[in-house]
Design an enzyme around this catalytic site. Structure first.
Site, PDB file in Angstrom:
ATOM      1  N   ASN A  42     -68.632 -35.750  -9.354  1.00 42.63           N
ATOM      2  CA  ASN A  42     -67.400 -35.131  -9.847  1.00 42.63           C
ATOM      3  C   ASN A  42     -67.597 -34.591 -11.258  1.00 42.63           C
ATOM      4  OD1 ASN A  42     -67.515 -37.951 -10.368  1.00 42.63           O
ATOM      5  ND2 ASN A  42     -65.324 -38.075 -10.731  1.00 42.63           N
ATOM      6  N   GLU A  44     -65.264 -33.151 -14.391  1.00 44.56           N
ATOM      7  CA  GLU A  44     -63.891 -33.024 -14.892  1.00 44.56           C
ATOM      8  C   GLU A  44     -63.782 -31.958 -15.981  1.00 44.56           C
ATOM      9  OE1 GLU A  44     -62.754 -37.091 -15.805  1.00 44.56           O
ATOM     10  OE2 GLU A  44     -62.549 -37.508 -13.662  1.00 44.56           O
ATOM     11  N   CYS A  53     -64.187 -32.466  -7.199  1.00 42.40           N
ATOM     12  CA  CYS A  53     -64.664 -33.725  -6.629  1.00 42.40           C
ATOM     13  C   CYS A  53     -66.136 -33.631  -6.233  1.00 42.40           C
ATOM     14  CB  CYS A  53     -63.854 -34.082  -5.388  1.00 42.40           C
ATOM     15  SG  CYS A  53     -62.121 -34.436  -5.699  1.00 42.40           S
ATOM     16  N   GLU A  55     -67.699 -34.553  -3.507  1.00 45.26           N
ATOM     17  CA  GLU A  55     -68.024 -34.078  -2.160  1.00 45.26           C
ATOM     18  C   GLU A  55     -67.870 -32.564  -2.043  1.00 45.26           C
ATOM     19  OE1 GLU A  55     -65.720 -36.140  -3.224  1.00 45.26           O
ATOM     20  OE2 GLU A  55     -64.191 -36.564  -1.719  1.00 45.26           O
ATOM     21  N   CYS A  86     -60.370 -37.174  -1.118  1.00 37.22           N
ATOM     22  CA  CYS A  86     -58.985 -36.769  -1.394  1.00 37.22           C
ATOM     23  C   CYS A  86     -58.539 -35.744  -0.339  1.00 37.22           C
ATOM     24  CB  CYS A  86     -58.865 -36.183  -2.802  1.00 37.22           C
ATOM     25  SG  CYS A  86     -59.442 -34.486  -2.952  1.00 37.22           S
ATOM     26  N   CYS A  89     -60.304 -32.323  -0.416  1.00 43.95           N
ATOM     27  CA  CYS A  89     -61.670 -32.388   0.126  1.00 43.95           C
ATOM     28  C   CYS A  89     -61.658 -32.529   1.649  1.00 43.95           C
ATOM     29  CB  CYS A  89     -62.437 -33.535  -0.512  1.00 43.95           C
ATOM     30  SG  CYS A  89     -62.870 -33.198  -2.227  1.00 43.95           S
TER      31      CYS A  89
HETATM   32  N1  THU Z   1     -62.725 -37.748  -7.014  1.00 42.09           N
HETATM   33  C1  THU Z   1     -63.800 -37.341  -6.288  1.00 42.09           C
HETATM   34  O1  THU Z   1     -64.814 -36.919  -6.839  1.00 42.09           O
HETATM   35  N2  THU Z   1     -63.715 -37.415  -4.927  1.00 42.09           N
HETATM   36  C2  THU Z   1     -62.591 -37.828  -4.255  1.00 42.09           C
HETATM   37  O2  THU Z   1     -62.409 -37.548  -3.097  1.00 42.09           O
HETATM   38  C3  THU Z   1     -61.601 -38.631  -4.999  1.00 42.09           C
HETATM   39  C4  THU Z   1     -61.463 -38.214  -6.437  1.00 42.09           C
HETATM   40  C5  THU Z   1     -62.798 -37.662  -8.476  1.00 42.09           C
HETATM   41  C6  THU Z   1     -61.936 -36.599  -9.088  1.00 42.09           C
HETATM   42  C7  THU Z   1     -61.730 -37.132 -10.484  1.00 42.09           C
HETATM   43  O3  THU Z   1     -62.820 -36.704 -11.303  1.00 42.09           O
HETATM   44  C8  THU Z   1     -61.802 -38.642 -10.328  1.00 42.09           C
HETATM   45  O4  THU Z   1     -62.377 -38.886  -9.062  1.00 42.09           O
HETATM   46  C9  THU Z   1     -60.451 -39.337 -10.402  1.00 42.09           C
HETATM   47  O5  THU Z   1     -59.536 -38.770  -9.529  1.00 42.09           O
END
Ligand code: THU
Length: 130
Positions: A42, A44, A53, A55, A86, A89
């Site tokens: 991930n 940000e 994210c 994935e 999420c 995704c």
């Molecule tokens: N996140 C992912 O990378 N994958 C997911 O499916 C769930 C959420 C990340 C996004 C963000 O950087 C952190 O987790 C908190 O939400």
């Protein structure tokens, strides 16, 4: 790669996560039908919504390299819960795979829970409805 190796690849990708805001690292490893693996973490952003994210990074890397033949996906987190994808995704995964696509979610103890895409996104919207 064995399932264990694919899981290890996703776990190792958590170290590359750029997470100054949530401090929640996620790693992903996407396996193609010939065994090629695309990885993701991930990433940000100070403006929050551009965050992507792990994935989706792995999937978009694969698509941009001309690959669409996906066999299975591992998603790793460090929490006590299994790191499930999420909603956004899930919909992105839906675009490229069938209902029986395997998604392996890991918790911080390295334990795995196996899902199909159908488990996670039943009654999904896809191009056949357009
Ligand atoms: N996140 C992912 O990378 N994958 C997911 O499916 C769930 C959420 C990340 C996004 C963000 O950087 C952190 O987790 C908190 O939400």
């Amino acid at each position: 790669m064995t399932e264990k190796e694919l899981c290890r690849t996703a776990i190792d990708m958590m170290d590359r996560a750029y997470i100054p805001y949530s401090h929640f690292a996620v790693g992903a490893a996407l396996e193609c039908s010939d065994g090629t693996v695309f990885t993701g973490c991930n990433i940000e952003n100070a403006s929050y919504s551009p965050t992507i994210c792990a994935e989706r990074v792995a999937i978009f890397k694969a698509i941009s390299e001309g690959r669409r033949d996906f066999r299975r996906l591992v998603i790793a987190g460090r929490g006590k819960d299994y790191c499930v994808p999420c909603g956004v995704c899930r919909q992105v995964i839906r675009e490229f795979v069938a209902d029986d696509f395997e998604i392996i979610c890991l918790n911080g103890a390295g334990e795995a829970k196996h899902f199909t895409l159908h488990d996670l996104l039943p009654y999904s919207f896809d191009s056949s409805m357009l």
